[in-house]
Scaffold this active site. Structure first.
Site, short mmCIF file in Angstrom:
data_model
loop_
_atom_site.label_atom_id
_atom_site.label_comp_id
_atom_site.label_asym_id
_atom_site.label_seq_id
_atom_site.Cartn_x
_atom_site.Cartn_y
_atom_site.Cartn_z
N THR A 75 0.87 -1.20 0.00
CA THR A 75 0.00 0.00 0.00
C THR A 75 0.90 1.24 0.00
O THR A 75 1.30 1.70 -1.06
CB THR A 75 -0.98 0.02 1.21
OG1 THR A 75 -0.25 -0.12 2.42
CG2 THR A 75 -2.01 -1.07 1.07
N LYS B 136 4.03 -6.89 3.80
CA LYS B 136 3.78 -5.48 3.46
C LYS B 136 3.56 -4.71 4.75
O LYS B 136 3.15 -5.28 5.76
CB LYS B 136 2.59 -5.34 2.52
CG LYS B 136 1.23 -5.72 3.05
CD LYS B 136 0.54 -4.70 3.88
CE LYS B 136 0.44 -3.36 3.17
NZ LYS B 136 -0.23 -2.39 4.11
N THR C 273 2.08 -8.74 12.37
CA THR C 273 2.05 -7.44 11.72
C THR C 273 1.16 -7.45 10.50
O THR C 273 0.60 -8.45 10.11
CB THR C 273 3.42 -6.96 11.29
OG1 THR C 273 3.30 -5.58 10.92
CG2 THR C 273 3.93 -7.71 10.06
N GLU D 25 7.21 4.62 7.04
CA GLU D 25 6.79 5.85 6.36
C GLU D 25 7.74 7.01 6.67
O GLU D 25 7.90 7.39 7.82
CB GLU D 25 5.35 6.18 6.74
CG GLU D 25 4.36 5.23 6.04
CD GLU D 25 2.93 5.38 6.49
OE1 GLU D 25 2.05 4.85 5.79
OE2 GLU D 25 2.68 6.01 7.53
N ASN E 121 1.04 10.83 5.87
CA ASN E 121 -0.16 10.55 6.64
C ASN E 121 -1.15 11.69 6.67
O ASN E 121 -2.30 11.51 7.06
CB ASN E 121 0.21 10.09 8.04
CG ASN E 121 0.72 8.68 7.99
OD1 ASN E 121 0.01 7.78 7.57
ND2 ASN E 121 1.98 8.50 8.36
N SER F 260 -6.22 11.29 0.31
CA SER F 260 -6.65 12.18 -0.78
C SER F 260 -6.01 11.80 -2.11
O SER F 260 -5.21 10.91 -2.20
CB SER F 260 -6.33 13.63 -0.42
OG SER F 260 -5.51 13.73 0.69
#
Lengths: 404, 404
Positions: free
Chosen positions: A156, A182, A193, A275, A399, A404
């Site tokens: 993702t 992932k 996880t 991230e 994040n 969007s």
């Protein structure tokens, strides 16, 4: 950008006898994305797994648990990205069950022999009709040598696909273990996880397989954190297709060890691709009374936004680490006895900065991509190791704009 | 930028009889900054306080606790910014004690009647000689009408000075309460927060004063968080100069209530000025079995970086709130029974999105500067309210560059 992490080469992920994988573009979130993975297992297969402890666990987690508990064995796993089917109530459960029924019809097995998984945005209805429409395309694509594509299909916000293979010899026979995973954000696994799949051609009794996956998860996925957020959809599955070498108590140890190694490399890959990550940080807490207090202190360090931003800045603002150790909740901790090291550099002892510590030494280590924070508590023999990453502008960016 | 927060007007902070304040430029971190505050108290004063529970508590916290425990009363408080004197071991304790001795000599009292406070960077030696050199300048500046300058002198990464005054009537007599506080990052008080001082001209017995400050802290500073990091230096002090109205059990309630109100406004001001904050978020958890589980769920929401970045983005990505409720650690929580509201908008019920929920309604609330998240658990009568802020690029920027 991922820290010291490269995607597996196309031929690096070894096929596992008895496991076929097929991928489809189902258009779940947007068109033109390979977002549906089907795994078909040999009739001899056993499957075990560990799942999120989040009370708001996703519908597919509930259904996968039920189906495993039914004891009919598993013949297929279905994974979709683009939608987590979490926080979706009764209609989410119905959608997860309908996915299993459609898969079972297609493959000629029982719906309870199908295990569903979802990942993506929470609290949006699962577009069931798109998944059902994509399943025949995934079935037509089924082949053993499809792990590389599968590793990409389950991504993702991941930047890099995550996959590891090991081939070991057990009693003169070859055993293959291949795993994919992932995950990049909402990472603080508790029991498992965000979607990890490890498969082997070995034959392993179900009960032993469950013990092996639990032990591997505890030493790998349960030792990582990106942001402290435990996902609703976490699952780590261990699949033994049963067509190869039989595992029993006599050869269990080398097998466990290889599975744990694959799980650990996958878990670390998730942190390296955390991230916005720019640093990979190993936190080692030693000399504790028990493993729990070592983990408690380790997580206080790993979750502190102040420490994570200092790592991002390569700033040896190491008093922040002392503060986190102090508020970790170990009530009788004697701070005068502990020592703090950054790699090989002694930073603090006797309740304050070490006399030998030089700012330029701290600076040198902080500039590295891979950093070890080591705390010795001097109150026992227990230890724990955790892995985490830093906190950058890009974490906020990713994040603040994910939906969007 | 601070959220709906303005500095107190120059005449808004009322002098408190029996309390004089003096400020100096001691050059502790850099020159030309008013970084040293001296507060002199009338001989009739009583002082009570609550301090950080961090095991790595700062040297001045240890010394202030010792001096309060000595029971000789307090005649002065000394506060420096630019250095926390935390993680400084034995030499830090010696420096805090030397500060008290120098102050006592200057004011003609006992060193144990002086309480020291520090705030700033951790694990750097306190520049004691600069503080001692600055004290006479602070003494020369002592006056009752100096609260506004004092509120500015204790700031570090704060953008806005924080101060509140209340004048109430008790038994026909006037009682004045004035408080100042500082804090913006490393905010997750446990018993108290990063430097708050509330003074009153009332006369309050020491033991009662301690109960009053504890109750006020529990309802205010112990209900806020910016980043989950509990500081090494937190302290909230309540000073009763004793020159005015006597407080006893008969008039305790209106006094407690006014002190709690001042403490709550100061605590909320810290959140509104939270590092990088663009939103002020009230989290209200109701219908819990006890206050502890309501706070546990509230803090899981308040500390989630995923939720905080969604607030920054004004993105109603509210599944992240369900995920945090789910991993908060309330093991037997029935997620099908809880409801989630954003201000007056029902977002989730029956384990998923409410049928009545409209994305544009969520969007409307998320765009506000002040937002209330309300969770009803439907399992009891307990409730808790917490206050926090969002997580922006500027939080990372401030904390990745604080030391440089």
């Amino acid at each position: 950008m991922p820290v010291g992490l490269h995607p597996p080469a196309a031929n690096a992920l070894l096929p596992v006898d008895g496991v076929a994988l097929g991928i489809a573009e189902a258009g779940i979130k947007k068109a033109g994305r390979r977002d549906l993975l089907l795994m078909q297992l040999a009739p001899s297969a056993t499957v075990a797994g560990v799942f999120t402890q989040n009370r708001f666990c996703a519908a597919p987690v509930t259904v996968a648990r039920e189906h495993l508990a039914a004891g009919k064995g598993a013949r297929a796993l279905v994974v979709n990205t683009g939608n987590a089917n979490a926080g979706t109530g009764e209609s989410g459960l119905a959608a997860a069950r309908a996915t299993c029924t459609a898969t079972a019809t297609l493959l000629g097995c029982d719906a309870e022999q199908v295990l569903p998984y979802s990942t993506g945005v929470i609290m949006e209805p699962l577009p069931l009709e798109k998944i059902i429409a994509g399943l025949p395309q995934a079935k037509a694509d089924l082949k053993a040598d499809n792990w590389h594509a599968a590793a990409h299909a389950i991504m993702t916000t991941d930047i890099v696909a995550k996959g590891v293979s090991r081939r070991i010899e057990i009693g003169g026979k070859s055993v293959t273990i291949t795993g994919i995973a992932k995950g990049s954000g909402m990472i603080r696994p508790n029991m498992a996880t965000m979607l990890g799949y490890i498969a082997t051609d070995a034959a392993v009794p179900q009960a032993m397989l469950q013990e092996i996956v639990k032990q591997a998860a505890d030493a790998s996925f349960n030792c990582i954190t990106v942001d402290g957020d435990t996902s609703t959809n976490d699952a780590l599955m261990l699949i033994a297709s049963g067509v190869g070498t039989a595992i029993d108590e006599s050869n269990r140890e080398p097998f466990q060890s290889a599975v744990t190694e694959v799980a650990t490399l996958l878990a670390q890959a998730i942190v390296r691709d955390g991230e916005g990550a720019t640093k990979f940080i190993t936190i080692r807490v030693e000399g504790g009374r028990d493993n729990a207090e070592c983990r408690q202190i380790g997580y206080a360090i790993a979750h502190s936004p102040l420490i994570k931003t200092a790592f991002f800045a390569s700033d040896p603002n190491l008093g922040r680490i002392l503060a986190a150790i102090g508020y970790a909740g170990v009530g009788d901790l004697d701070v005068a006895k502990l020592k703090l090291y950054l790699d090989d550099v002694l930073v603090a002892e006797n309740g304050g900065r070490a006399a030998s510590y030089l700012e330029e030494e701290g600076q040198r280590v902080m500039k590295q991509e891979d950093i070890t924070v080591r705390v010795t508590l001097a109150r026992g023999d227990a230890a724990a190791t955790l892995w985490t990453c830093d906190f950058s502008y890009d974490y906020v960016k990713i994040n603040a704009s994910y939906r969007s």
